[in-house]
Design an enzyme around this catalytic site. Structure first.
Site, short mmCIF file in Angstrom:
data_model
loop_
_atom_site.label_atom_id
_atom_site.label_comp_id
_atom_site.label_asym_id
_atom_site.label_seq_id
_atom_site.Cartn_x
_atom_site.Cartn_y
_atom_site.Cartn_z
N GLY A 102 -83.66 21.12 57.48
CA GLY A 102 -84.58 21.64 58.49
C GLY A 102 -86.00 21.12 58.42
O GLY A 102 -86.86 21.59 59.16
N HIS A 135 -75.89 20.50 53.04
CA HIS A 135 -75.34 19.36 53.78
C HIS A 135 -75.72 19.43 55.25
O HIS A 135 -74.92 19.11 56.13
CB HIS A 135 -73.81 19.30 53.62
CG HIS A 135 -73.23 17.92 53.70
ND1 HIS A 135 -73.11 17.10 52.61
CD2 HIS A 135 -72.73 17.20 54.74
CE1 HIS A 135 -72.56 15.95 52.97
NE2 HIS A 135 -72.34 15.99 54.27
N ARG A 192 -82.34 14.32 59.67
CA ARG A 192 -82.24 13.95 61.08
C ARG A 192 -83.45 13.19 61.63
O ARG A 192 -83.26 12.22 62.37
CB ARG A 192 -81.94 15.21 61.91
CG ARG A 192 -80.50 15.73 61.69
CD ARG A 192 -80.27 17.07 62.38
NE ARG A 192 -78.89 17.53 62.27
CZ ARG A 192 -78.41 18.30 61.29
NH1 ARG A 192 -79.23 18.67 60.30
NH2 ARG A 192 -77.14 18.69 61.28
N LYS A 201 -76.51 16.52 44.57
CA LYS A 201 -76.91 17.19 45.81
C LYS A 201 -75.87 18.20 46.24
O LYS A 201 -74.67 17.93 46.21
CB LYS A 201 -77.11 16.15 46.93
CG LYS A 201 -77.63 16.75 48.23
CD LYS A 201 -77.92 15.70 49.27
CE LYS A 201 -76.69 15.34 50.07
NZ LYS A 201 -76.31 16.39 51.04
#
Length: 340
Positions: free
Chosen positions: A269, A236, A291, A212
């Site tokens: 996002g 990140h 998130r 990643k």
């Protein structure tokens, strides 16, 4: 989901405002925390790049009951979604314990038919909780470790294998975290030779490897050369390099260069099923979500994560119906609106 978000907002007070639009503006510079580095330009551009991607609405077709399932990395998933590797409740005002958080992510993803990744860090509780949660899920999870120097890297890899997992990841985008070096746990970039040796070691243990933090075609090709099974196009979450571009901007070129040679995942996002669709249309095979999974886990535990993913799947189905895509393979660049 409104109740789950409200509870998360109360528990995370001081760490996250759970803004109606999570775009990095209110929490700019809050690292540690939920924000992006500095001005949060990279975090903001993750969201902006996706918002600027429009879709072609098509309704004369027969795709009235789309199939969201997919296979990849030896997994059969209910949809091409993965919970991104996040750990460290100190970032989130210690809203819940590390154990409760990571168990919610791993179990909630398993209940929803997808898979969760776990994070890494200096406090031992982060990896202890992560490895315990994956073990309890019979290996149904993907532990990520940071690009530590050899001794710590090898020790953590052995602990990864012991969980029964079939896939191991490394967030090489953490290579610039000088705070870890100051804490006596240095991380850093890896040469192609070093990376190739790491991949070979992981394959020898019977696991696949995800790298990643790939943001250029050159690094994507290097990951292929090193033998990695999957890359994650990721900056990140905008938390390590202030002026990195949004991942949706770099994804098409990277996918065009290496898709078919390696599995292409992306994060950054992604908030809705429509965002998942856009990333797939831009060239991704799998989509990571960060998130929103944190809010769901803190506000609702495993059930909260599962409910969020169920909502996400419904949004993805709706977008597939409105664009005429019967299955995941049908989601291509043709679904993207190109303004001339």
């Amino acid at each position: 989901m409104k109740e789950i978000r409200q509870k998360a907002k109360e528990l995370m007070r001081g760490a996250c405002r759970l803004c109606p639009v999570c775009d990095g503006r209110a929490c700019a510079g809050e690292v540690p925390g939920m924000g992006g580095l500095g001005s949060a330009a990279a975090f903001k551009d993750n969201v902006k790049a996706l918002a600027e991607t429009a879709l072609n609405m098509r309704l004369i077709h027969e795709a009235d009951a789309p199939d969201t399932s997919c296979t990849g990395l030896g997994l059969h998933l209910a949809m091409p979604v993965v919970a991104a590797p996040i750990g460290g409740m100190f970032n989130f005002n210690d809203a819940v314990t590390e154990e409760d958080y990571v168990t919610a992510v791993v179990q909630g993803c398993k209940e929803a038919g997808v898979i969760g990744c776990t994070g890494d860090g200096v406090p031992p509780v982060i990896t202890q909780s992560a490895f315990a949660a994956i073990s309890a899920a019979n290996g149904h999870g993907i532990p990520f470790i940071k690009p530590w120097e050899s001794a710590e890297l090898d020790a953590k890899l052995e602990r990864c294998y012991a969980t029964g997992c079939k896939i191991v990841g490394m967030d090489i985008d953490a290579a610039g975290l000088i705070t870890l070096r100051k804490m006596g746990h240095p991380v850093g970039p890896k040469s192609l030779k070093e990376l190739t040796a790491i991949v070979a070691k992981i394959h020898q243990a019977g696991c696949k490897f995800i790298l990643k933090g790939i943001m250029t075609v050159a690094d994507a090709r290097a990951a292929v050369a090193a033998g990695a099974d999957c890359i994650v196009v990721s900056n990140h979450g905008g938390r390590v390099m202030e002026y990195a571009p949004g991942t949706a901007r770099v994804l098409p070129a990277i996918a065009a260069a290496v898709k078919g040679q390696i599995t292409v995942m992306v994060d950054g996002g992604v908030r809705s099923g429509a965002d998942v669709f856009k990333m797939l249309a831009l060239g991704a095979d799998l989509v990571g979500i960060g998130r929103p999974i944190v809010w769901a886990a803190i506000g609702g535990g495993a059930a909260g994560v599962s409910k969020y993913l169920t909502q996400l799947k419904g949004e993805l189905v709706q977008t597939m119906v409105l664009t005429g895509c019967q299955d995941i393979a049908a989601i291509t660049g043709d679904a993207l609106f190109a303004q001339h």
